[in-house]
Design a protein around this motif. Structure first.
Motif, PDB file in Angstrom:
ATOM      1  N   ALA A 334      72.563  27.418  65.980  1.00  0.00           N
ATOM      2  CA  ALA A 334      71.943  26.759  64.826  1.00  0.00           C
ATOM      3  C   ALA A 334      73.138  25.727  64.425  1.00  0.00           C
ATOM      4  CB  ALA A 334      71.258  27.361  63.925  1.00  0.00           C
ATOM      5  N   ALA A 335      74.084  26.451  63.915  1.00  0.00           N
ATOM      6  CA  ALA A 335      75.510  25.971  62.989  1.00  0.00           C
ATOM      7  C   ALA A 335      75.853  24.756  63.722  1.00  0.00           C
ATOM      8  CB  ALA A 335      76.433  26.627  62.558  1.00  0.00           C
ATOM      9  N   THR A 336      75.990  25.007  64.996  1.00  0.00           N
ATOM     10  CA  THR A 336      76.826  23.745  65.818  1.00  0.00           C
ATOM     11  C   THR A 336      75.966  22.816  65.992  1.00  0.00           C
ATOM     12  OG1 THR A 336      78.268  25.646  67.014  1.00  0.00           O
ATOM     13  CG2 THR A 336      78.075  23.362  68.171  1.00  0.00           C
ATOM     14  N   ALA A 337      74.566  22.904  66.211  1.00  0.00           N
ATOM     15  CA  ALA A 337      73.615  21.863  66.397  1.00  0.00           C
ATOM     16  C   ALA A 337      73.450  21.191  64.925  1.00  0.00           C
ATOM     17  CB  ALA A 337      72.316  22.272  66.693  1.00  0.00           C
ATOM     18  N   GLN A 338      73.562  21.525  63.958  1.00  0.00           N
ATOM     19  CA  GLN A 338      73.422  21.324  62.484  1.00  0.00           C
ATOM     20  C   GLN A 338      74.833  20.279  62.655  1.00  0.00           C
ATOM     21  OE1 GLN A 338      71.369  20.681  60.242  1.00  0.00           O
ATOM     22  NE2 GLN A 338      72.526  19.704  59.109  1.00  0.00           N
ATOM     23  N   ALA A 339      75.947  20.659  62.809  1.00  0.00           N
ATOM     24  CA  ALA A 339      77.131  19.855  62.876  1.00  0.00           C
ATOM     25  C   ALA A 339      77.256  18.607  63.781  1.00  0.00           C
ATOM     26  CB  ALA A 339      78.597  20.731  63.319  1.00  0.00           C
ATOM     27  N   ARG A 341      74.350  17.180  64.677  1.00  0.00           N
ATOM     28  CA  ARG A 341      73.322  16.393  64.032  1.00  0.00           C
ATOM     29  C   ARG A 341      73.736  15.346  63.073  1.00  0.00           C
ATOM     30  NH1 ARG A 341      69.565  20.220  65.410  1.00  0.00           N
ATOM     31  NH2 ARG A 341      69.878  21.276  63.341  1.00  0.00           N
ATOM     32  N   ALA A 342      74.967  16.010  62.365  1.00  0.00           N
ATOM     33  CA  ALA A 342      75.404  15.365  61.265  1.00  0.00           C
ATOM     34  C   ALA A 342      76.298  14.166  61.538  1.00  0.00           C
ATOM     35  CB  ALA A 342      76.146  16.031  60.308  1.00  0.00           C
ATOM     36  N   THR A 345      72.529  10.263  64.104  1.00  0.00           N
ATOM     37  CA  THR A 345      71.053  10.147  63.966  1.00  0.00           C
ATOM     38  C   THR A 345      70.597   9.283  65.077  1.00  0.00           C
ATOM     39  OG1 THR A 345      71.227   8.631  62.456  1.00  0.00           O
ATOM     40  CG2 THR A 345      71.362  10.837  61.572  1.00  0.00           C
ATOM     41  N   ASP A 352      69.722  19.772  71.240  1.00  0.00           N
ATOM     42  CA  ASP A 352      69.375  21.313  71.512  1.00  0.00           C
ATOM     43  C   ASP A 352      69.393  22.017  72.314  1.00  0.00           C
ATOM     44  OD1 ASP A 352      67.452  19.761  72.714  1.00  0.00           O
ATOM     45  OD2 ASP A 352      65.824  20.636  71.607  1.00  0.00           O
TER      46      ASP A 352
END
Length: 704
Positions: A334-339, A341-342, A345, A352
């Motif tokens: 989750a943390a890597t996917a969030q990084a 996505r930032a 966009t 994922d």
């Protein structure tokens, strides 16, 4: 470090015997190449027909040389080379490179010439004959006539190459240069009349310019020296990668027992390489691909790989090949996917899953750097493969710079797969510290090699106790030569500590009935013959017999065996019936590489499934030693059958410790009987549930 080999690879003066003034001729190349590639030492050409070669004075013979050369390159034919070698040795030359062919590779007459050559060398070391020479790129010294040296420059790096083929040396030199792979030293040993593979592995293990050693192997002539040299390299932290040619095992079919058929020469090389930490290159291309990855010095700690791509098809290609080889490509946490996505966009990005498809990564270096940084920082991944797509062709420098900038942030391996045909981009990335490959299979092979290198640990050398004869050997009565029958064979195995099933030797139906009563319960009846190895093939085995049925079954068995084998058995074995265990095979094989113990799935399907593990016995000073308990356990764990021993699907765990004891005992027997053992095999050995031990139910032993 051997002083003569050090001079051979880094001479201050080189004599070229038989040098031509015409650089277009083969014999003109060594002098021309030395000058072309910047040799700073003294070049001493020898040719009685020429006074000068370019600006170099030429000498009429070895006696006329103004100094003793460190190394001589001998360009004369096989019929004259030994005379010059004798003269060079008399003058105190450290080493000579003999390029001529016409020696052992041509037959008996050539073998005689090779013996002459060795005799003439005296204390001087010889590289060759039939060699292409050597190339020391680290110091700009080329002692070779390979046409690959027509190239103007070569990348210098940390891979040392030792090849038993001269032509392959030139092939690797040119292929590495085209791909930006830096080499340190390249040596062609060829006929190995004197200096051989092990000598140069040993030397390169001490060479500060060499980080990885690559071998092209036709045959290991001195296994003990090879083993010692490879272990020295492993202790020095220098992986050894070997491509071994000649994989045919046709000759194994002539062996007496199953073990001979299963343990052909190529399997023995597999065992040798595995025990000394040599990474086997499965394809010739791997001989550069794997060392190129290892030379980065990055350590692969696990099998989880992130695949970063901007082209879906190529990412899938790499991911699929990794999966076939046992690597995992888990989705980002989750943390890597969030990084990720930032960074980007839009609906185009696929963040994922793995491969991680980041659109426009090839056109935006900032996006590429951010994605690489996030994936390398993720605890979910042990390595990263970056897919270089066609979008990167327009800006290769920006791409390479973006990837290179991320390397200091992590010690995880970073590889590149170049999807379009763009060798210049691959070479650029490799020179920037990112090994690049044009095939998905190469990425997989490189990572597999790195994983094997990281998992190999040098075990301690066998101590004196492991190599000393044990009491079992000393207590044995004199043994007959030739094939032993099953009862005799198992008696020997039992003396060395291998538990065997209770049994009685009988000759008549009445004796068989009495033996069955004594042993109790169902029993097994077998013919007892030293001439018929595989008894079940001729109807010579019957199981589940009771005292009231065994007599008639013995008479019928005698008739059946006589009909199938052409001889009537007169002796039989009544044996306690073993049930409830896992059937394995435990055997011995010997060839030019040494003596090995084999463990595998046993019973009548042993040859069909070929689920086996091999280990060569240690050897010190010509004396064999037993396997360690750790080696015996690793053999069992290597088998596909291992889950059956380890409680597969609720099955009782097997007595693995008793199996380990039996393997060690069997190896001790092989070590202590030495060359007397021609063939030895227990098939099957039953491994019973934990606490109940193991039991040898059949055995073959052939003694010299």
């Amino acid at each position: 470090m051997n002083e003569a080999i050090a001079k051979l690879l880094s001479p201050r003066s080189v004599a070229v015997i038989g040098a031509s003034a015409d650089p277009q001729k083969t014999t003109g190349r060594p002098v021309a190449y030395l000058q072309k590639h910047g040799f700073s030492g003294r070049i001493l050409p020898v040719n009685p027909k020429v006074e000068r070669i370019g600006d170099l004075p030429c000498y009429p013979d070895v006696a006329s040389l103004p100094e003793v050369p460190d190394v001589a390159v001998v360009l004369l034919g096989a019929e004259r080379a030994h005379q010059t070698v004798r003269e060079l040795s008399a003058r105190g030359c450290a080493a000579a490179i003999v390029l001529a062919s016409g020696y052992t590779e041509t037959g008996e007459e050539g073998a005689h010439r090779q013996a002459q050559l060795m005799d003439a060398a005296g204390r001087m070391r010889i590289l060759g004959p039939n060699t292409i020479g050597l190339v020391n790129l680290t110091d700009g010294i080329v002692l070779s006539l390979s046409g690959a040296l027509e190239m103007d420059a070569f990348p210098v790096g940390g891979i040392g190459v030792v090849s038993q083929s001269g032509g392959i040396l030139g092939s690797l030199l040119s292929r590495a240069a085209a791909r930006g792979i830096g080499l340190s030293k390249l040596i062609s040993t060829s006929n190995e009349v004197d200096l051989e593979l092990a000598d140069f592995i040993d030397h390169l293990a001490d060479d500060p310019a060499t980080q990885v050693i690559a071998l092209y192997v036709e045959a290991v002539r001195h296994p003990a020296r090879f083993r010692a040299a490879c272990l020295k390299a492993a202790r020095a932290g220098k992986p050894v990668v070997a491509f071994k040619v000649g994989r045919s095992e046709a000759g194994a079919q002539a062996a007496v027992s199953h073990t001979g058929a299963l343990a052909g020469a190529d399997r023995m090389y597999d065992a040798l390489f595995k025990q000394v930490g040599v990474i086997r290159a499965e394809r010739f291309a791997d001989l550069l691909d794997v060392p190129a990855a290892l030379c980065t010095g990055r350590r692969l700690r696990g099998n989880r790989v992130a695949v970063l791509t901007s082209t879906g098809g190529a990412g899938t290609l790499v991911s699929d090949d990794l999966g076939v080889a046992g690597f995992e490509t888990p989705p980002p946490d989750a943390a890597t996917a969030q990084a990720l996505r930032a960074l980007q966009t839009g609906s185009e990005a696929v963040l994922d899953r793995n491969p991680i498809d980041v659109t426009l990564a090839g056109l935006r270096p900032d996006l590429l750097r951010g994605a690489i940084t996030a994936l390398l920082a993720s605890p979910r991944y042990d390595a990263l493969v970056i897919i270089v797509g066609s979008s990167s062709l327009a800006m290769p420098e920006l791409l390479a710079g973006a990837i290179q900038a991320c390397l200091p942030d992590s010690d995880k391996p970073v590889l590149a797969y170049v999807s379009p045909h763009a060798p210049e981009i691959g070479a650029l990335l490799t020179q920037r510290g990112v090994p690049a490959f044009a095939a998905a299979e190469s990425c997989t092979a490189a990572l597999a090699g790195m994983l094997r290198a990281s998992r190999f640990e040098v075990s301690g050398e066998p101590g004196a106790a492991a190599l000393a004869p044990g009491p079992a050997a000393l207590a044995l009565e004199p043994l007959p030569g030739g094939p032993l029958d099953e009862a005799q064979a198992k008696a020997v195995f039992g003396r060395f500590g291998v538990p065997c099933a209770a049994e009685r030797v009988v000759g008549t139906a009445a004796e068989a009935e009495a033996a069955a009563l004594e042993l109790g319960g169902p029993v097994v009846l077998k013919i007892l013959s030293s001439r018929i190895t595989h008894k079940s093939d001729v109807g010579g085995v019957a199981v589940g017999l009771l005292p009231q049925t065994i007599g008639a079954r013995l008479d019928r068995m005698a008739d059946e065996v006589e009909a199938r084998a052409g001889e009537r058995p007169h002796r039989f074995l009544v044996q306690q019936m073993v049930a409830g265990g896992t059937e394995l095979i435990l055997g011995l094989h010997r060839d030019a590489l040494g003596t090995a113990v084999l463990l595998g799935m046993g019973g009548v399907t042993a040859e069909l499934f070929q689920d086996t593990a091999l280990r060569l016995l240690p050897c010190e000073g010509g004396r064999l030693g037993a396997l360690s308990r750790a080696e015996a356990l690793s053999m069992a764990q290597e088998l596909k059958t291992w889950p059956l021993l380890d409680g597969f699907r609720g099955r009782p765990c097997a007595d693995v410790q008793a199996l380990v004891d039996a393997v060690v005992a069997f190896s001790a027997m092989a070590a202590q009987l030495g060359d007397r053992v021609v063939e030895a095999e227990i098939n099957p050995v039953f491994v019973l549930p934990r606490g109940q031990g193991v039991c040898a139910a059949d055995g073959v032993l052939v003694l010299a």
